[in-house]
Write a protein that holds these residues in place. Structure first.
Motif, PDB file in Angstrom:
ATOM      1  N   UNK A  32      13.716 -52.722  46.269  1.00 17.61           N
ATOM      2  CA  UNK A  32      12.890 -53.202  47.395  1.00 17.61           C
ATOM      3  C   UNK A  32      13.733 -53.272  48.659  1.00 17.61           C
ATOM      4  N   UNK A  33      14.950 -53.781  48.572  1.00 20.14           N
ATOM      5  CA  UNK A  33      15.822 -53.867  49.739  1.00 20.14           C
ATOM      6  C   UNK A  33      16.142 -52.483  50.273  1.00 20.14           C
ATOM      7  N   UNK A  34      16.367 -51.525  49.391  1.00 18.68           N
ATOM      8  CA  UNK A  34      16.663 -50.161  49.839  1.00 18.68           C
ATOM      9  C   UNK A  34      15.451 -49.554  50.547  1.00 18.68           C
ATOM     10  N   UNK A  35      14.274 -49.788  50.045  1.00 18.28           N
ATOM     11  CA  UNK A  35      13.062 -49.267  50.676  1.00 18.28           C
ATOM     12  C   UNK A  35      12.874 -49.904  52.051  1.00 18.28           C
ATOM     13  N   UNK A  36      13.063 -51.204  52.150  1.00 13.73           N
ATOM     14  CA  UNK A  36      12.893 -51.905  53.429  1.00 13.73           C
ATOM     15  C   UNK A  36      13.923 -51.409  54.431  1.00 13.73           C
ATOM     16  N   UNK A  37      15.161 -51.258  54.010  1.00 14.32           N
ATOM     17  CA  UNK A  37      16.190 -50.748  54.915  1.00 14.32           C
ATOM     18  C   UNK A  37      15.863 -49.318  55.356  1.00 14.32           C
TER      19      UNK A  37
END
Length: 64
Positions: free
Chosen positions: A55-60
């Motif tokens: 999720x963090x990678x997608x948001x970034x």
């Protein structure tokens, strides 16, 4: 009377510190294997950590 014990050659690799054999007529109950559908706490925490990283990678990626 005859000796009913078996000669030691029949069991050359027997562990001397192991449990003694059960008398005739006694059975050992087989333990059921653990249910594979149940996850351990460590597996659950690992899954949550992977999801958070994705999720963090997608948001970034979206914010760039």
């Amino acid at each position: 009377m005859t000796d009913d014990r078996r000669p030691s050659e029949l069991h050359p690799n027997r562990d001397p510190s192991g449990t003694p054999p059960l008398p005739d007529g006694h059975w050992v109950r087989a333990s059921r294997p653990p249910d594979p559908s149940l996850l351990t706490t460590r597996q659950k925490l690992t899954a949550v950590l992977v999801v958070v990283i994705v999720v963090a990678a997608v948001v970034i990626g979206v914010l760039r």
